[in-house]
Design a protein around this motif. Structure first.
Motif, PDB file in Angstrom:
ATOM      1  N   THR A  23      17.568  13.348  -1.606  1.00 53.44           N
ATOM      2  CA  THR A  23      16.653  13.737  -0.536  1.00 53.44           C
ATOM      3  C   THR A  23      15.224  13.632  -1.042  1.00 53.44           C
ATOM      4  OG1 THR A  23      18.318  15.251   0.327  1.00 53.44           O
ATOM      5  CG2 THR A  23      16.065  15.583   1.083  1.00 53.44           C
ATOM      6  N   VAL A  24      14.364  13.030  -0.227  1.00 51.49           N
ATOM      7  CA  VAL A  24      12.959  12.824  -0.602  1.00 51.49           C
ATOM      8  C   VAL A  24      12.051  13.318   0.522  1.00 51.49           C
ATOM      9  CG1 VAL A  24      13.445  10.895  -2.153  1.00 51.49           C
ATOM     10  CG2 VAL A  24      13.043  10.450   0.254  1.00 51.49           C
ATOM     11  N   ASP A  25      10.775  13.290   0.286  1.00 51.20           N
ATOM     12  CA  ASP A  25       9.759  13.686   1.272  1.00 51.20           C
ATOM     13  C   ASP A  25      10.022  15.080   1.835  1.00 51.20           C
ATOM     14  OD1 ASP A  25       8.394  11.296   0.954  1.00 51.20           O
ATOM     15  OD2 ASP A  25       9.502  10.304   2.552  1.00 51.20           O
ATOM     16  N   ASP A  26      10.257  16.033   0.937  1.00 48.63           N
ATOM     17  CA  ASP A  26      10.501  17.429   1.341  1.00 48.63           C
ATOM     18  C   ASP A  26      11.621  17.551   2.369  1.00 48.63           C
ATOM     19  OD1 ASP A  26       8.562  18.538  -0.340  1.00 48.63           O
ATOM     20  OD2 ASP A  26       6.969  18.072   1.108  1.00 48.63           O
ATOM     21  N   ARG A  28      12.698  15.213   4.519  1.00 44.05           N
ATOM     22  CA  ARG A  28      12.555  14.406   5.735  1.00 44.05           C
ATOM     23  C   ARG A  28      13.363  13.121   5.690  1.00 44.05           C
ATOM     24  NH1 ARG A  28       7.233  16.312   4.980  1.00 44.05           N
ATOM     25  NH2 ARG A  28       6.652  14.395   3.926  1.00 44.05           N
ATOM     26  N   ASP A  29      13.743  12.681   4.508  1.00 47.19           N
ATOM     27  CA  ASP A  29      14.502  11.441   4.388  1.00 47.19           C
ATOM     28  C   ASP A  29      15.506  11.594   3.252  1.00 47.19           C
ATOM     29  OD1 ASP A  29      15.310   8.872   4.920  1.00 47.19           O
ATOM     30  OD2 ASP A  29      13.593   7.908   3.978  1.00 47.19           O
ATOM     31  N   SER A  30      16.627  10.888   3.355  1.00 46.96           N
ATOM     32  CA  SER A  30      17.606  10.906   2.279  1.00 46.96           C
ATOM     33  C   SER A  30      18.324   9.570   2.238  1.00 46.96           C
ATOM     34  CB  SER A  30      18.603  12.050   2.455  1.00 46.96           C
ATOM     35  OG  SER A  30      19.382  11.852   3.607  1.00 46.96           O
TER      36      SER A  30
END
Length: 58
Positions: A23-26, A28-30
């Motif tokens: 999971t990236v961008d806090d 928001r995307d994974s």
């Protein structure tokens, strides 16, 4: 980068595979990742950040 080398000796070591959901961008995307490793070597591994089921490729 070194060229691939062929190992001609018979090996009985097993491979280890692991899957990850990253999971990236806090949050928001994974995406999914797959790792395949030779447990007897720190230098023999493969990691892919694109994992798609074959049935979805039709």
């Amino acid at each position: 980068m070194e060229p691939a080398r062929s190992e001609t000796t018979e090996r009985t070591d097993s491979l280890r595979s692991r899957s990850f959901r990253i999971t990236v961008d806090d949050g928001r995307d994974s995406f999914f990742a797959l790792s395949i490793e030779d447990v007897s070597s720190d230098d023999a591994w493969l990691m892919s950040d694109t994992v798609v089921a074959l049935e979805n490729k039709r």
